[in-house]
Design a protein around this motif. Structure first.
Motif, PDB file in Angstrom:
ATOM      1  N   MET A  65      10.029   8.893  -0.544  1.00  0.00           N
ATOM      2  CA  MET A  65      10.571   7.542  -0.419  1.00  0.00           C
ATOM      3  C   MET A  65       9.748   6.781   0.625  1.00  0.00           C
ATOM      4  N   THR A  66       9.391   5.553   0.303  1.00  0.00           N
ATOM      5  CA  THR A  66       8.739   4.724   1.325  1.00  0.00           C
ATOM      6  C   THR A  66       9.574   3.464   1.505  1.00  0.00           C
ATOM      7  N   VAL A  67       9.726   3.036   2.745  1.00  0.00           N
ATOM      8  CA  VAL A  67      10.416   1.776   3.015  1.00  0.00           C
ATOM      9  C   VAL A  67       9.510   0.978   3.936  1.00  0.00           C
ATOM     10  N   LEU A  68       9.067  -0.164   3.440  1.00  0.00           N
ATOM     11  CA  LEU A  68       8.157  -1.042   4.163  1.00  0.00           C
ATOM     12  C   LEU A  68       6.956  -0.250   4.719  1.00  0.00           C
ATOM     13  N   ASN A  69       6.951   0.108   6.009  1.00  0.00           N
ATOM     14  CA  ASN A  69       5.753   0.767   6.551  1.00  0.00           C
ATOM     15  C   ASN A  69       5.947   2.247   6.876  1.00  0.00           C
ATOM     16  N   THR A  70       7.019   2.836   6.369  1.00  0.00           N
ATOM     17  CA  THR A  70       7.250   4.244   6.703  1.00  0.00           C
ATOM     18  C   THR A  70       7.428   5.088   5.452  1.00  0.00           C
ATOM     19  N   MET A  71       6.744   6.236   5.443  1.00  0.00           N
ATOM     20  CA  MET A  71       7.039   7.260   4.422  1.00  0.00           C
ATOM     21  C   MET A  71       8.123   8.137   5.009  1.00  0.00           C
ATOM     22  N   ILE A  72       9.197   8.313   4.259  1.00  0.00           N
ATOM     23  CA  ILE A  72      10.326   9.097   4.772  1.00  0.00           C
ATOM     24  C   ILE A  72      10.275  10.493   4.151  1.00  0.00           C
ATOM     25  N   VAL A  73       9.937  11.463   4.978  1.00  0.00           N
ATOM     26  CA  VAL A  73       9.785  12.832   4.499  1.00  0.00           C
ATOM     27  C   VAL A  73      11.023  13.610   4.950  1.00  0.00           C
ATOM     28  N   ALA A  74      11.882  13.930   4.001  1.00  0.00           N
ATOM     29  CA  ALA A  74      13.179  14.536   4.331  1.00  0.00           C
ATOM     30  C   ALA A  74      13.631  15.430   3.173  1.00  0.00           C
ATOM     31  N   VAL A  89       0.041  16.901  -1.146  1.00  0.00           N
ATOM     32  CA  VAL A  89      -0.025  15.681  -1.967  1.00  0.00           C
ATOM     33  C   VAL A  89      -0.050  14.436  -1.064  1.00  0.00           C
ATOM     34  N   LEU A  90       0.702  14.450   0.026  1.00  0.00           N
ATOM     35  CA  LEU A  90       0.623  13.313   0.962  1.00  0.00           C
ATOM     36  C   LEU A  90      -0.798  13.184   1.505  1.00  0.00           C
ATOM     37  N   ASP A  91      -1.408  14.324   1.779  1.00  0.00           N
ATOM     38  CA  ASP A  91      -2.784  14.363   2.260  1.00  0.00           C
ATOM     39  C   ASP A  91      -3.712  13.637   1.260  1.00  0.00           C
ATOM     40  N   GLU A  92      -3.474  13.879  -0.031  1.00  0.00           N
ATOM     41  CA  GLU A  92      -4.326  13.221  -1.046  1.00  0.00           C
ATOM     42  C   GLU A  92      -4.055  11.716  -1.098  1.00  0.00           C
ATOM     43  N   VAL A  93      -2.768  11.319  -1.133  1.00  0.00           N
ATOM     44  CA  VAL A  93      -2.487   9.892  -1.355  1.00  0.00           C
ATOM     45  C   VAL A  93      -2.747   9.046  -0.100  1.00  0.00           C
ATOM     46  N   LEU A  94      -2.809   9.680   1.059  1.00  0.00           N
ATOM     47  CA  LEU A  94      -3.118   8.903   2.270  1.00  0.00           C
ATOM     48  C   LEU A  94      -4.529   8.306   2.213  1.00  0.00           C
ATOM     49  N   ARG A  95      -5.349   8.834   1.306  1.00  0.00           N
ATOM     50  CA  ARG A  95      -6.702   8.261   1.157  1.00  0.00           C
ATOM     51  C   ARG A  95      -6.628   6.802   0.714  1.00  0.00           C
ATOM     52  N   ILE A  96      -5.543   6.480   0.000  1.00  0.00           N
ATOM     53  CA  ILE A  96      -5.364   5.073  -0.432  1.00  0.00           C
ATOM     54  C   ILE A  96      -5.244   4.180   0.800  1.00  0.00           C
ATOM     55  N   ALA A  97      -4.468   4.621   1.788  1.00  0.00           N
ATOM     56  CA  ALA A  97      -4.318   3.842   3.023  1.00  0.00           C
ATOM     57  C   ALA A  97      -5.596   3.859   3.839  1.00  0.00           C
ATOM     58  N   ASP A  98      -6.250   5.045   3.890  1.00  0.00           N
ATOM     59  CA  ASP A  98      -7.511   5.149   4.650  1.00  0.00           C
ATOM     60  C   ASP A  98      -8.522   4.108   4.161  1.00  0.00           C
ATOM     61  N   ALA A  99      -8.557   3.933   2.827  1.00  0.00           N
ATOM     62  CA  ALA A  99      -9.547   3.018   2.239  1.00  0.00           C
ATOM     63  C   ALA A  99      -9.298   1.575   2.672  1.00  0.00           C
ATOM     64  N   VAL A 124       0.848  -1.198   0.000  1.00  0.00           N
ATOM     65  CA  VAL A 124       0.000   0.000   0.000  1.00  0.00           C
ATOM     66  C   VAL A 124       0.890   1.258   0.000  1.00  0.00           C
ATOM     67  N   LEU A 125       1.996   1.193   0.745  1.00  0.00           N
ATOM     68  CA  LEU A 125       2.870   2.374   0.800  1.00  0.00           C
ATOM     69  C   LEU A 125       3.576   2.631  -0.531  1.00  0.00           C
ATOM     70  N   SER A 126       4.003   1.564  -1.200  1.00  0.00           N
ATOM     71  CA  SER A 126       4.672   1.809  -2.489  1.00  0.00           C
ATOM     72  C   SER A 126       3.661   2.340  -3.497  1.00  0.00           C
ATOM     73  N   LYS A 127       2.406   1.922  -3.358  1.00  0.00           N
ATOM     74  CA  LYS A 127       1.356   2.468  -4.234  1.00  0.00           C
ATOM     75  C   LYS A 127       1.170   3.969  -3.952  1.00  0.00           C
ATOM     76  N   MET A 128       1.184   4.322  -2.679  1.00  0.00           N
ATOM     77  CA  MET A 128       1.053   5.744  -2.329  1.00  0.00           C
ATOM     78  C   MET A 128       2.203   6.551  -2.911  1.00  0.00           C
ATOM     79  N   ALA A 129       3.419   5.992  -2.848  1.00  0.00           N
ATOM     80  CA  ALA A 129       4.589   6.717  -3.374  1.00  0.00           C
ATOM     81  C   ALA A 129       4.461   6.911  -4.876  1.00  0.00           C
ATOM     82  N   SER A 130       3.966   5.886  -5.581  1.00  0.00           N
ATOM     83  CA  SER A 130       3.884   6.062  -7.035  1.00  0.00           C
ATOM     84  C   SER A 130       2.743   7.020  -7.408  1.00  0.00           C
TER      85      SER A 130
END
Ligand SMILES: Cc1ncc(COP(=O)(O)O)c(C=O)c1O
Length: 440
Positions: A402-411, A427-437, A386-392
């Protein structure tokens, strides 16, 4: 139509840490400030400083000029000679690093810096064993991947002598305890491991002061000072792998400065040259430097040790951190970024935990806030998640994260503006809907 460089790359060049068949790289043609551009002219906000290394942002004129000037004078010389660039970088690092850290070995990447640290720790102490933690990454080469605890170490035979310790991960405490009542059991347990392995048998404890690609794990304030005392009391060296956390990333020159701790050895890469040219350093405290002044052989070296182009870039990058006041800026912009990221918890049931310091933040989405059920298990390290989907999805919307396993790395780069922080977080706000679902 010109040549399709993505296709040519796919055919002739390995993609790193991945199944090759899933690699469809974008061709990048340029970068400026906190943005990079692809061959179709599309722009991306760099919200992870590539692999948390482009601390100065892209296209810095001073660093580029220092490389060009050095190339005109002297591109390479064997490490038995020296150059103004190597001398001045060595001196500068001794000045900006804490305490009596004073003498460096220069190589080309974080793994090499850690390989050198392993050798130096063993030469100095005469002890064979090393302690590192499970949620850690120290590099891909033999000793470095053996120190590493994350699943990337599962695919190769390891060098013997490394013992892994439980993590300092308060959101999922390996001891099932809660801070501050825990008494920082995870630090105390490292004393136990040293005793069990036999004090005098353990050369060093290796750790990332804030764990990077394994989750942006920020320890409580007591942790690093406790480890410093444990190492002192047991005659064990403390090695801080500041490959990711160094050079302003966490709002201090080095992450250990947050707690006034001076490690015996510090390893540096990434931000040291802001990735303009490969460079790393292994810097040691005075007693270790002195140990090699007498009859003890410093039995280590590489063709590209002290490389003039790399040292020139490193010196210029450090001077830029100073000239632009980027260390203080990272602290200031980091407070804004942290606040914005924490606000995401209000609207997104999937955001389980947000943690970080300076411009080094992790967002950990979960399926269920109560049970903290993660989206992926360690076994899924190289699978789509789910996280790699959010990154793409984010990349499609013009933000690289960058996402690694269960963490989005914001740096983001330390030059990031407040407007760019807003743009990235929205944009993170928008893609987090994928995880919310996918939440329960
Ligand atoms: C903390 C840490 N140490 C070491 C390394 C290895 O560095 P390199 O990839 O330059 O060998 C990394 C890379 O991400 C890292 O994050």
């Amino acid at each position: 139509m010109g040549e399709d460089y993505a296709e040519t790359t796919r055919k002739y060049v390995f993609g790193t840490w991945r199944y090759q068949k899933t690699w469809n790289p974008k061709v990048i043609t340029g970068a400026e400030g906190a943005r990079f551009f692809d061959a179709d002219g599309k722009q991306y906000l760099d919200f992870s400083s590539q692999l948390v290394c482009s601390n100065l942002g892209h296209g810095n004129e001073k660093v580029k000029a220092s490389i060009a000037d050095q190339a005109k004078k002297l591109s390479y010389i064997a490490p038995g000679f020296t150059t103004e660039a190597a001398a001045r970088l060595g001196k500068k690092l001794a000045e900006v690093t804490p305490g009596d850290l004073c003498k460096s070995y220069f190589s080309l990447g974080g793994a090499e810096a850690n390989e050198a640290a392993v050798k130096i720790a063993r030469f100095y102490t005469g002890a064979p064993k090393l302690i590192a933690r499970f949620r850690s990454y120290h590099g891909a080469t033999s000793a470095a991947i053996s120190l590493t605890g994350d699943p990337r170490r599962h695919y190769a035979p390891l060098t013997p002598g490394v013992v892994h310790a439980p993590d300092c991960y308060c959101y999922r405490c390996p001891f099932g305890l809660e801070y501050p009542g825990c008494g920082i059991r995870c630090a105390e347990y490292i004393r136990e491991i040293i005793e069990m392995e036999g004090a005098g048998n353990v050369a060093a404890v290796f750790l990332e002061p804030i764990v990077g690609s394994n989750g942006i794990l920020v320890p409580p304030d007591e942790y690093m000072p406790m480890l410093r005392s444990i190492c002192d009391e047991t005659g064990t060296l403390l090695v801080a792998d500041e490959v990711m956390t160094g050079f302003g990333r966490t709002g201090e020159w080095f992450c250990v400065n947050h707690w006034g701790v001076v490690p015996d050895i510090m390893t540096l890469a990434k931000g040291i040259s802001s990735a303009y040219i490969p460079l790393s350093a292994t810097i040691v405290r005075k007693p270790i430097a002195d140990h090699f002044e007498g009859d003890n052989l410093f039995c280590h070296g590489q063709t590209y040790a002290n490389h003039p182009l790399a040292c020139a870039a490193g010196l210029a990058a450090i001077e830029e951190y100073e000239r632009l006041g980027l260390i203080i800026r990272a602290e200031k912009m980091g407070a804004i970024l942290g606040k914005r990221l924490r606000e995401l918890m209000d609207d997104h049931p999937s955001v389980g935990n947000v943690r970080g310091k300076g411009l080094f933040w992790g967002v950990e989405p979960v399926k269920d806030r109560e049970t903290k059920e993660p989206f992926a298990t360690r076994r899924q390290r190289f699978q789509p998640t789910v996280l790699s989907k959010m990154a793409s999805e984010a990349l499609g919307r013009g933000v690289y994260v960058m996402t690694v396993l269960n963490t989005m790395i914001v740096a983001p780069p330390l030059i990031v503006t407040e407007e760019e922080i807003d743009e990235g977080v929205s944009v993170l706000d928008e893609v987090l809907r994928i995880a919310d679902a996918e939440c329960k």
